[in-house]
Write an enzyme that holds these catalytic residues in place. Sequence first.
Site, mmCIF file in Angstrom:
data_model
loop_
_atom_site.group_PDB
_atom_site.id
_atom_site.type_symbol
_atom_site.label_atom_id
_atom_site.label_comp_id
_atom_site.label_asym_id
_atom_site.label_seq_id
_atom_site.Cartn_x
_atom_site.Cartn_y
_atom_site.Cartn_z
ATOM 1 C CD GLU A 280 51.605 39.966 40.921
ATOM 2 O OE1 GLU A 280 52.665 40.465 41.367
ATOM 3 O OE2 GLU A 280 50.820 39.300 41.609
ATOM 4 C CD GLU B 245 40.221 29.465 44.010
ATOM 5 O OE1 GLU B 245 40.719 30.592 44.167
ATOM 6 O OE2 GLU B 245 39.963 28.970 42.892
ATOM 7 N NE ARG C 286 44.480 36.437 36.636
ATOM 8 C CZ ARG C 286 45.204 36.387 37.751
ATOM 9 N NH1 ARG C 286 46.310 35.661 37.790
ATOM 10 N NH2 ARG C 286 44.844 37.082 38.813
ATOM 11 C CD GLU D 271 46.603 41.783 43.247
ATOM 12 O OE1 GLU D 271 45.446 42.163 42.979
ATOM 13 O OE2 GLU D 271 47.003 40.626 43.026
ATOM 14 C CB ALA E 151 41.925 38.377 44.152
ATOM 15 N NE ARG F 96 32.828 12.198 40.874
ATOM 16 C CZ ARG F 96 32.475 11.249 40.028
ATOM 17 N NH1 ARG F 96 33.415 10.657 39.284
ATOM 18 N NH2 ARG F 96 31.213 10.908 39.902
ATOM 19 N N GLY G 32 33.019 21.405 41.389
ATOM 20 C CA GLY G 32 33.076 20.128 40.697
ATOM 21 C C GLY G 32 34.486 19.690 40.364
ATOM 22 C CD GLU H 91 47.256 39.159 47.723
ATOM 23 O OE1 GLU H 91 47.514 39.726 46.636
ATOM 24 O OE2 GLU H 91 48.001 38.297 48.226
#
Length: 214
Positions: free
Chosen positions: A154, A130, A74, A107, A86, A47, A126, A103
Amino acid sequence: MTQQSPERVVDSPARWPVTATETPFTGNKTSVRTDQVTLPDGGSVHRDYQVHPGSVAVLALDEHGRAVVIEQYRHPVRHKLWEIPAGLLDVPGENPLHAAQRELYEEAHVKADDWRVLTDVYTSPGGSDEAVRIFLARGLSDAEGERFEVFAEEADMRHARVPVAELVRGVLAGELHNTCLALGVLAYQAAGAGDGLDGLRPAEAPWPARPFTG
């Protein structure tokens, strides 16, 4: 065959034996690990998964019921996504509330007086370990001091305050895709329709996925 439901549907810890492990890639914040896992029937499988320090996210609501959101590029998904503030847990054992407060300051440059835990999730169990804790923060006010210096993606962020109902509509319409935003606004709506926001866990509730001290 009749299937009986358990009295409570609760995730439970489990640990299948790992007979070998290696780390073929180590990055700045995360790595990739390959484990050889022994199955209950005696067989074995390999795995591959991302090893992640954990994250926090904040659904921060102002006095008008609007959520603080940011738009950020992203690269893996080639999208600019609207998200709630986040970030990563910077050090092992870090108090997630302190990380979330950091954060929100960095942010959005705001602080909050009232903090609760909305939900704890594994983002992609899977393929990654995290774990994310999503907070509800209320009683917002401007933070003191200089704004946090931003760079890379950012530096191109946009900020907005959007009614929660509008964000929920966007999630259900397939227009908003960020995991923490979607889970945050839907959990908030569910809490309000259920036991109420006062029934949410306290801000420093235990988090077995990422134990912390202080």
